[in-house]
Enzyme design. Sequence first.
Site, PDB file in Angstrom:
ATOM      1  N   SER A  63      79.105   9.649  26.443  1.00 48.57           N
ATOM      2  CA  SER A  63      78.288   8.581  25.837  1.00 48.57           C
ATOM      3  C   SER A  63      77.094   8.154  26.678  1.00 48.57           C
ATOM      4  O   SER A  63      76.261   7.377  26.197  1.00 48.57           O
ATOM      5  CB  SER A  63      79.157   7.361  25.562  1.00 48.57           C
ATOM      6  N   LYS A  66      73.811   8.685  25.161  1.00 45.03           N
ATOM      7  CA  LYS A  66      73.278   7.750  24.148  1.00 45.03           C
ATOM      8  C   LYS A  66      72.057   6.985  24.642  1.00 45.03           C
ATOM      9  O   LYS A  66      71.217   6.577  23.841  1.00 45.03           O
ATOM     10  CB  LYS A  66      74.393   6.796  23.694  1.00 45.03           C
ATOM     11  N   TYR A 189      75.391  16.010  17.749  1.00 40.40           N
ATOM     12  CA  TYR A 189      76.079  14.924  18.473  1.00 40.40           C
ATOM     13  C   TYR A 189      77.116  15.477  19.453  1.00 40.40           C
ATOM     14  O   TYR A 189      77.197  15.047  20.606  1.00 40.40           O
ATOM     15  CB  TYR A 189      76.733  13.962  17.466  1.00 40.40           C
ATOM     16  N   TYR A 241      81.137  -0.919  25.338  1.00 40.13           N
ATOM     17  CA  TYR A 241      81.919  -1.180  24.114  1.00 40.13           C
ATOM     18  C   TYR A 241      82.549  -2.565  24.137  1.00 40.13           C
ATOM     19  O   TYR A 241      81.886  -3.529  24.472  1.00 40.13           O
ATOM     20  CB  TYR A 241      82.992  -0.079  23.906  1.00 40.13           C
ATOM     21  N   VAL A 259      83.194   8.614  28.292  1.00 42.84           N
ATOM     22  CA  VAL A 259      84.622   8.918  28.480  1.00 42.84           C
ATOM     23  C   VAL A 259      84.879  10.060  29.469  1.00 42.84           C
ATOM     24  O   VAL A 259      86.028  10.311  29.819  1.00 42.84           O
ATOM     25  CB  VAL A 259      85.386   9.227  27.161  1.00 42.84           C
TER      26      VAL A 259
HETATM   27  N1  GLN Z   1      82.566  12.382  22.706  1.00 39.92           N
HETATM   28  C1  GLN Z   1      83.079  11.050  22.731  1.00 39.92           C
HETATM   29  C2  GLN Z   1      83.414  10.671  21.321  1.00 39.92           C
HETATM   30  O1  GLN Z   1      82.617  10.949  20.499  1.00 39.92           O
HETATM   31  C3  GLN Z   1      82.058  10.099  23.272  1.00 39.92           C
HETATM   32  C4  GLN Z   1      82.584   8.700  23.371  1.00 39.92           C
HETATM   33  C5  GLN Z   1      82.411   8.087  24.709  1.00 39.92           C
HETATM   34  O2  GLN Z   1      81.979   8.686  25.706  1.00 39.92           O
HETATM   35  N2  GLN Z   1      82.828   6.861  24.794  1.00 39.92           N
HETATM   36  O3  GLN Z   1      84.445  10.107  21.027  1.00 39.92           O
END
Ligand code: GLN
Length: 305
Positions: A63, A66, A189, A241, A259
Amino acid sequence: MNYTKILKEIKEEVEPLFKKGKVADYIPALKRVNPSHFAMSLQLFDGTTYDIGDTNTKFSIQSISKIFTYTMAISLKEKELYKHVGHEPSGNPFNSLVQLEYENGIPRNPFINAGAIVITDILASKYKDKTFDKILDFIRRVSNNKKIDFDKEVDDSEAEFGFRNIALVNMMKSFKNIANKTDDVMDIYFKQCSISMNTKELSKSALYLANHGVDPITKERFLSESQAKRLNSLMLTCGHYDASGDFAYRVGLPGKSGVGGGIVAIVPELMSICVWSPGLNSKGNSLVGTKALELFTTKTGLSIF
Ligand code: GLN
């Protein structure tokens, strides 16, 4: 400030916590990562860097991608963007479906999965089948490193097990908030999540955010001053988050987690930081990484507050 000494102290203090986090297990490619990795890199404006731990080991940026796709989208059509994605904290897990249903397919912010998928869709409308190449190219520019690439194994795993993300994109498509074919959007994505970098490369890549949108080393502008302000505000309020408040409370810096266990944070007008440790807390943010950043701002006094 003796950053070398401070990094050494931080590493020693977080070591007992390595076993406390839980490595992301939603895909086999991440489940295998050793939870005892730790790396932290500081990147200053004059090019000086301070590193400790496994700073040459690449990990999945997930993420953290992003912030780069949002930078690209905000530069393309900022006003239009707000019809498709908001800028409020979600107070919900990063992959939650519930809020999206009762808020008519408009994600709360671009840093939860649904919001990032909308941003990818906006980029796909502009760049068509070149979209992932454009994203990779942009990350190579901010990192000033042409070798950055994605990990095919992680990408395949994301695509094979991305059931919730596929549900999110379909739900948004049903509300007419996705313009392109859902498979095409998800292909991009999943690839952007699978980009591999180390803490040195990632800290370098976020430096423009610490300097009002301009890389202080190459002098290249990536965002206007106002856009950089807005992106940093989003990192502070939405970058972790439903633990964004906790991160702001403990660390006091704008930051974005993934993550894969990475966190990027910026100290405005001074430096960018990247920390990596794959064990996550219950909200999907690096447990040791958050602690290391909390220790950093406590020891140096370098928070924005
Ligand atoms: N690839 C992870 C997902 O889409 C990305 C989410 C994250 O890094 N929090 O669930």
